[in-house]
Design an enzyme around this catalytic site. Structure first.
Site, mmCIF file in Angstrom:
data_model
loop_
_atom_site.group_PDB
_atom_site.id
_atom_site.type_symbol
_atom_site.label_atom_id
_atom_site.label_comp_id
_atom_site.label_asym_id
_atom_site.label_seq_id
_atom_site.Cartn_x
_atom_site.Cartn_y
_atom_site.Cartn_z
ATOM 1 N N GLU B 51 0.814 -1.223 0.000
ATOM 2 C CA GLU B 51 0.000 0.000 0.000
ATOM 3 C C GLU B 51 0.845 1.270 0.000
ATOM 4 O OE1 GLU B 51 -0.556 -2.588 1.928
ATOM 5 O OE2 GLU B 51 -2.674 -3.163 1.820
ATOM 6 N N PHE B 113 -11.773 -6.884 14.020
ATOM 7 C CA PHE B 113 -10.700 -7.391 13.166
ATOM 8 C C PHE B 113 -10.315 -6.332 12.122
ATOM 9 C CE2 PHE B 113 -9.335 -9.741 9.307
ATOM 10 C CZ PHE B 113 -8.117 -10.160 9.803
ATOM 11 N N GLN B 114 -9.033 -6.053 12.038
ATOM 12 C CA GLN B 114 -8.475 -5.064 11.123
ATOM 13 C C GLN B 114 -9.063 -3.672 11.310
ATOM 14 O OE1 GLN B 114 -8.451 -6.765 7.123
ATOM 15 N NE2 GLN B 114 -6.399 -7.569 7.573
ATOM 16 N N LYS B 163 -17.432 -0.422 5.780
ATOM 17 C CA LYS B 163 -17.930 -1.432 4.845
ATOM 18 C C LYS B 163 -19.436 -1.303 4.596
ATOM 19 C CE LYS B 163 -17.626 -6.369 3.919
ATOM 20 N NZ LYS B 163 -17.152 -7.687 4.377
ATOM 21 N N MET B 481 24.583 7.827 1.224
ATOM 22 C CA MET B 481 24.458 9.140 1.845
ATOM 23 C C MET B 481 24.755 9.065 3.338
ATOM 24 S SD MET B 481 24.142 12.230 1.232
ATOM 25 C CE MET B 481 23.237 12.869 -0.165
#
Ligand SMILES: Cc1ncc(C[n+]2csc(CCOP(=O)(O)OP(=O)(O)O)c2C)c(N)n1
Ligand SMILES: [Mg+2]
Lengths: 180, 577
Positions: B51, B113-114, B163, B481
């Protein structure tokens, strides 16, 4: 001296967090914060007292004015303004002290809002320093429980509220073109 | 005209009305209804492999076009994975809208959940964010999100959708207008201020245009060019503004700042008027602020009033959209030219030749070596093939600075890099987004061996969509760097900077069905890059470069920008010599 900021903001979920988040992200400690609905139920008025170094105060106000939910943020410490605070206090004191407590309360313009065998509940408003003194005095008579409201302030200068106008979406634009 | 539709369909209807043609995303449990609606919707969904890269790809799309980029993630881990890309977009003012799924409204707050507090987590990562708990609000919110992302000072906006809102049914009526009373978009600059600014420009003896990313966001390049030419002033472009003025323009100096050129930093130090356009006086440009441009008055034009006076006080502020301010400024400048240009003409010509002298005195190091490929040589070759016209998406590190110094950008929106946040792992996914946005363009992703390894999963995305991105790994075997700083400022006590076990590039690329190649000799360089460019599909070119090269000039942290270290053992020259 604390910076006292007055904000007019939309009464929406998360709006409060946006304002306080802006301060906490910069490591500023909020001394007090009050917020309530205005006469327009869709808006809230907030007063914040916060410890910001003087040279960063303008920047804080500008950042607050950038928040989408904030209609206006003003630095009350910059211009003429008044601010007040409310104290609610329970004093538990022996019977012999009661008369003196009432006398002191009167001097501070406090009101008795409850009275019982154990003592009084008092209400006082004023500027914060005066309320500090009031609390000190009452402490000398017995056990106290104190709740302070935090500062509420109002600017004494007229301030123009500049609001943005509605914006037409693409659908709206297309509809307008179709009509013409 | 309203039909009963699911929330998911309504969302897609709104996106189509915002002219969205591609969404970079990754599905999950709570976005199932959305993905089901996408099944027969014309908007293209691009499945990335992480993501974070969806957000970077949306940024690549936005940076390459100026249009709002869109990404999408599921609740919980999907949303939290987006955050680096959101903060990155915030720092560089890039317009993206991120759609995140959320658990069903009834479950919010139950540690479902989630479930994650996406609204809370992304609040400081975004210009604004929304949670839509009522389907009736959805169309309004989506259009507000696009408007906020793309207008004013652009930025990322999150729309968090539970949802059951995707699943709910509602009558859809297209939204014709939105109202955000507290959202102030500053457009026209103050006419009096603009006039005064033009006077100041003609009065200056050593004017310098200091142009930044704001010019690019405002599509102000051609106006900038007119301004520079009318005034005939030298100009620097910041790392966010590269290409705002063509690199080949005779008045262009280069990038200023920590790894800017000697000429750019000396010009800033000696100038008597900074014409600061869409810049924010970032610490990587200014070095020690107190010593920055000590002789200069400052005209500062920016769309964001909070930028004015934030780091450097402005003698003449103009709050406004450069898209509108620049043409007016050019007009007044031209009006005043016949009466005012003559007065300081000679001083300004002397100034220009001083600047040109600095340019010649200490140009960027472009030397090549016989036995090893120097990073500078690699960038010079990419520059040769780009000709100032290719899109270059860079990762973060030494290679980024060399790519900024040595590759020419003759148009805006060619140089795409993570300037403000400096997020490693940005280069490859942003190139994916840029290539989707500009299929007609040659797109390079220039990465270090460190950053590339943060992006390896996206080789699958590139292979799957057959994107002809030219992936160039500048392989120095180090987190270069960081090694440079350990070498210079920590007594060369190198710790946790060695990158051993780099995968064999041809085998790695081959595993994805992509062409790959490793080279390590200077004589292979030109043909290898040509091969990559002429390959119709993707190409992974792993270029082994000399490992101990450092980026110069360098302004040590906290130093004044005229106190540059110009090269390896040479000590720093001091101002005035
Ligand atoms: C996500 C992230 N982690 C850490 C850093 C700190 N950092 C900046 S440059 C750099 C080294 C990058 O190494 P490499 O990708 O090999 O590029 P090089 O500098 O060698 O060109 C690191 C670790 C960062 N910018 N971003
Ligand atoms: Mg490296």
């Amino acid at each position: 001296m604390l910076q006292v900021i007055s904000l007019l903001l939309e009464n929406k979920p998360g709006a409060l967090m946006r304002v306080t988040g802006l301060l906490s992200a910069r490591g500023y400690n909020i001394e007090s914060l009050t917020v309530a609905r205005t006469t327009d139920p869709e808006l809230s008025r907030m007063t914040i007292a916060v410890d910001v170094e003087p040279h960063l105060r303008k920047q804080v106000i500008k950042q607050m004015n950038k928040l989408i939910n904030v209609l206006q943020a003003n630095d009350l410490t910059e211009g003429p303004s008044v601010s007040r605070e409310l104290v609610l206090m329970r004093v538990r004191a022996p019977m012999e002290a009661r008369a003196n407590i009432l006398k002191e309360a009167e001097i501070f313009g406090a009101r008795v809002i409850d009275s019982s065998v154990e003592g009084f509940a008092l209400e006082a408003t004023g500027d914060s320093e005066k309320l500090d003194e009031f609390i000190d005095v009452m402490r000398s008579y017995g056990d106290i429980d104190v709740t302070r409201s935090g500062i509420v302030g109002v600017s004494l200068e007229p301030r123009k509220l500049r609001l943005s106008s509605p914006v037409t979406t693409r659908v709206g634009q297309a509809a307008a073109e179709a009509r013409n | 005209m309203s039909n009963l539709m699911s929330g998911a369909k309504i969302l897609l209807e709104c996106l189509m009305r915002e002219d969205v043609d591609v969404i970079f995303g990754y599905p999950g449990g709570v976005t199932l209804p959305l993905y089901d609606a996408m099944y027969d919707n014309p908007i293209r969904h691009v499945l990335v492999r992480h993501e974070e890269n969806a957000a970077f790809a949306a940024q690549g799309y936005a940076r390459a076009t100026g249009r709002v980029g869109v990404c999408c993630a599921t609740s919980g881990p999907g949303a939290t994975n987006l955050t680096t890309g959101l903060v990155d977009a915030m720092m560089d003012s890039i317009p993206i809208v991120a759609i995140t799924g959320q658990v069903t409204t009834k479950l919010i707050g139950s540690d479902a959940f989630q479930e994650a507090d996406t609204f809370g987590i992304t609040r400081p990562c975004t210009k604004h964010n929304f949670m839509v708990k009522n389907l009736n609000d959805l169309p309004q919110v989506v259009h507000e999100a696009f408007y906020i992302a793309g207008s004013g000072r652009p930025g990322p906006v999150v729309v968090d959708i539970p949802k059951d809102v995707f699943q709910g049914q509602s009558h859809y009526t297209p939204v014709t207008s939105i109202h955000l009373p507290g959202y102030k978009v500053h457009t026209d600059g103050h006419a009096g201020q603009i006039r005064r600014a033009a006077h100041m420009m003609w009065e200056a003896k050593r004017p310098l245009v200091y142009a930044g990313g704001g010019i690019i966001h405002a599509e102000g390049s051609s106006d900038l060019r007119e301004l520079v030419e009318t005034l005939d002033a030298p100009a620097v472009c910041t790392v966010m503004g590269l290409g705002a003025l063509p690199a080949d323009h005779p008045n262009y100096i280069s990038m200023p700042g920590m790894h800017g050129s000697y000429a750019a930093n000396m010009a800033l130090t000696e100038s008597d008027l900074l014409i600061a356009l869409g810049v924010r006086f970032d610490d990587r440009v200014t070095g020690r602020l107190a010593a920055f441009a000590p002789h200069a008055k400052v005209i500062h034009v920016d769309i964001d009033p909070a930028e004015i006076g934030k780091n450097r006080a402005a003698d003449l502020p103009v709050v406004g959209d450069l898209r509108r301010v620049l043409p007016k400024l050019v007009k007044v400048l031209a009006e005043l030219k016949p009466t005012e240009a003559a007065a300081n003409h000679e001083s300004r010509q002397n100034w220009k030749s001083r600047v040109n002298g600095w340019k010649q005195e200490h140009p960027y190091d472009r030397n090549t070596a016989g036995d090893v490929i120097r990073p500078q040589h690699l960038m010079a070759e990419i520059d040769r093939l780009s000709g100032g016209k290719a899109i270059v998406c860079s990762d973060v590190g030494q290679h980024q600075m060399w790519a900024a110094q040595l590759i020419r950008y003759n148009d805006p929106r060619l140089w795409i890099n993570s300037g403000g946040l400096g997020s490693m792992g940005f280069g490859m996914p942003s190139a994916i987004g840029a290539q989707f946005a500009r299929p007609d363009k040659l797109v390079f992703a220039i990465m270090g061996d460190g950053g590339f390894q943060m992006s390896i999963p996206e080789l699958a995305t590139i292979a799957s969509y057959g994107l002809p991105v030219k992936m160039i790994v500048m392989n120095n075997g180090y987190l270069g760097m960081v090694r440079q700083w350990q070498e210079l400022f920590y007594n060369n006590r190198l710790n946790a900077v060695t990158l051993d076990c780099f995968p064999q590039a041809e085998m790695l690329a081959g595993a994805y069905g992509i062409k790959g190649k490793t080279i390590d000799k200077p004589h292979q360089l030109a043909t290898a890059i040509e091969e990559a460019v002429h390959e119709p599909g993707p190409f992974l070119l792993n270029v082994m470069v000399s490992p101990h090269e450092n980026v110069y000039p360098m302004v040590p942290a906290g130093g004044a920008i005229n106190e540059m270290v110009l090269g390896q053992p040479k000590p720093a020259p001091v101002a005035g010599d």
